[in-house]
Design a protein around this motif. Structure first.
Motif, mmCIF file in Angstrom:
data_model
loop_
_atom_site.group_PDB
_atom_site.id
_atom_site.type_symbol
_atom_site.label_atom_id
_atom_site.label_comp_id
_atom_site.label_asym_id
_atom_site.label_seq_id
_atom_site.Cartn_x
_atom_site.Cartn_y
_atom_site.Cartn_z
ATOM 1 N N ARG A 98 0.815 -1.218 0.000
ATOM 2 C CA ARG A 98 0.000 0.000 0.000
ATOM 3 C C ARG A 98 0.843 1.260 0.000
ATOM 4 O O ARG A 98 0.402 2.324 -0.437
ATOM 5 N N LYS A 99 2.067 1.162 0.511
ATOM 6 C CA LYS A 99 2.926 2.330 0.641
ATOM 7 C C LYS A 99 3.554 2.689 -0.713
ATOM 8 O O LYS A 99 3.892 1.799 -1.493
ATOM 9 N N PRO A 100 3.727 3.979 -1.001
ATOM 10 C CA PRO A 100 4.411 4.368 -2.244
ATOM 11 C C PRO A 100 5.847 3.841 -2.258
ATOM 12 O O PRO A 100 6.550 3.888 -1.245
ATOM 13 N N ILE A 101 6.276 3.334 -3.405
ATOM 14 C CA ILE A 101 7.627 2.803 -3.578
ATOM 15 C C ILE A 101 8.368 3.659 -4.596
ATOM 16 O O ILE A 101 7.921 3.812 -5.739
ATOM 17 N N ILE A 102 9.494 4.208 -4.175
ATOM 18 C CA ILE A 102 10.339 5.018 -5.052
ATOM 19 C C ILE A 102 11.555 4.178 -5.433
ATOM 20 O O ILE A 102 12.296 3.722 -4.558
ATOM 21 N N GLY A 103 11.769 3.971 -6.715
ATOM 22 C CA GLY A 103 12.942 3.241 -7.177
ATOM 23 C C GLY A 103 14.074 4.212 -7.462
ATOM 24 O O GLY A 103 13.898 5.176 -8.205
ATOM 25 N N ALA A 104 15.222 3.988 -6.847
ATOM 26 C CA ALA A 104 16.414 4.814 -7.065
ATOM 27 C C ALA A 104 17.392 3.974 -7.884
ATOM 28 O O ALA A 104 18.005 3.047 -7.359
ATOM 29 N N ILE A 105 17.517 4.295 -9.169
ATOM 30 C CA ILE A 105 18.188 3.417 -10.126
ATOM 31 C C ILE A 105 19.518 4.012 -10.575
ATOM 32 O O ILE A 105 19.563 5.125 -11.102
ATOM 33 N N ARG A 106 20.578 3.242 -10.385
ATOM 34 C CA ARG A 106 21.860 3.612 -10.990
ATOM 35 C C ARG A 106 22.391 2.403 -11.748
ATOM 36 O O ARG A 106 22.043 1.258 -11.455
ATOM 37 N N GLY A 107 23.221 2.647 -12.753
ATOM 38 C CA GLY A 107 23.782 1.537 -13.515
ATOM 39 C C GLY A 107 22.704 0.804 -14.287
ATOM 40 O O GLY A 107 21.826 1.413 -14.898
ATOM 41 N N PHE A 108 22.750 -0.524 -14.239
ATOM 42 C CA PHE A 108 21.827 -1.342 -15.021
ATOM 43 C C PHE A 108 20.669 -1.882 -14.197
ATOM 44 O O PHE A 108 20.844 -2.311 -13.067
ATOM 45 N N ALA A 109 19.478 -1.858 -14.811
ATOM 46 C CA ALA A 109 18.308 -2.588 -14.325
ATOM 47 C C ALA A 109 17.976 -3.570 -15.441
ATOM 48 O O ALA A 109 17.390 -3.195 -16.465
ATOM 49 N N VAL A 110 18.384 -4.820 -15.266
ATOM 50 C CA VAL A 110 18.330 -5.793 -16.351
ATOM 51 C C VAL A 110 17.251 -6.845 -16.105
ATOM 52 O O VAL A 110 17.225 -7.474 -15.036
ATOM 53 N N THR A 111 16.373 -7.030 -17.051
ATOM 54 C CA THR A 111 15.357 -8.077 -17.081
ATOM 55 C C THR A 111 14.566 -8.129 -15.767
ATOM 56 O O THR A 111 13.673 -7.327 -15.582
ATOM 57 N N ALA A 112 14.880 -9.026 -14.839
ATOM 58 C CA ALA A 112 14.155 -9.048 -13.564
ATOM 59 C C ALA A 112 14.321 -7.716 -12.834
ATOM 60 O O ALA A 112 13.388 -7.239 -12.179
#
Length: 264
Positions: A98-112
């Motif tokens: 239910r809580k908001p989720i913030i994704g902090a992305i560096r480098g690669f986010a691959v497939t999964a």
């Protein structure tokens, strides 16, 4: 209070301001996921969802990559496992959270890792970050939503190109297409994510949860049914409010208005 998996591969840090930071912590393997990590990550989101002291969750990866996907040395263990087991499914638990989720992305986010990013509500990416779908390259069938979600966010033609060619979607293009909310310098990644989290924390928590829910449930429907869903939930919400709650709402709005006028 901190909680981590026994191997410290999934770290959970609850900050005193209502923000929890979940870190995928296997930097030497670019945060590739084993079966145990997937289970631990699912458990982390399920636990944080129940924790009333947590209002926003930031998900990130340690080192120079967000998540390079499933550790292919453990591929059979992961892919031939019970993919329908919702309790140990990271993406299902993120979607149920239910809580908001913030994704902090560096480098690669691959497939999964890409699919986990798609399960976040808001994305902040460091310059140079890349989202890569390698399902077609390695003969892996998607089961965490990439084949359906991406096209709904960036458009069908662009999604086909990303997935069928297995070429990276850059953070800058992802921002232009509306997938990434903000692109920042690497050193500003968590700072920007915390700024967004703090802005959410300041708002009415009950309404934050309700608003996230109606947006996320509504996008699964056609517009007509989504508008009916909003109307129905709005009616239920206001029907359940007492005269005292309406009075407090009016006083709060009046107080905010007077503060703004005093600053003019």
């Amino acid at each position: 209070m901190d909680r981590s998996s026994p191997e410290n591969l999934i770290l959970v840090n609850r900050e005193p301001n209502g923000v929890a930071i979940v870190t995928i912590n296997r930097p030497d393997s670019l945060n590739s996921l084993t079966k145990a990590m997937i289970v631990d990550l699912a458990h982390a989101f399920k636990t944080l969802d129940r924790d009333e002291s947590v209002r926003v969750i930031i998900l990130t990866g340690s080192g120079r990559s967000f998540c390079s996907g499933v550790d292919l040395t453990a591929a059979e263990d992961v892919f031939k496992g019970d993919v329908k087991d919702a309790e140990t499914d990271t993406v299902v638990q993120m979607e149920r959270c239910r809580k908001p989720i913030i994704g902090a992305i560096r480098g690669f986010a691959v497939t999964a890792g890409f699919e986990i990013a798609l399960a976040c509500d808001i994305l902040v990416a460091a310059k140079g970050a890349r989202f890569l779908d390698t399902h077609t390259r390695f003969g892996i069938f998607p089961s965490w939503g990439l084949s359906q979600k991406l096209s709904r966010i960036i458009g069908v033609n662009k999604a086909r190109e990303v997935s069928l060619t297995a070429t990276p979607l850059t953070a800058e293009v992802a921002e232009r297409l509306g997938f990434v909310n903000h692109v920042v310098e690497d050193g500003e990644l968590l700072k920007k994510s915390r700024e967004i989290a703090d802005a959410i924390v300041k708002n009415n928590q009950d309404m934050v949860l309700r608003y996230k829910s109606v947006i996320n449930d509504g996008i699964k429907l056609d517009l007509g049914h989504a508008l009916s869903l909003e109307k129905e939930r709005g009616h239920d919400y206001y029907s359940g409010m007492t005269k005292e709650q309406f009075r407090k709402m009016q006083e709060f709005i009046a107080g905010r208005s007077s503060k703004k006028q005093s600053k003019l």
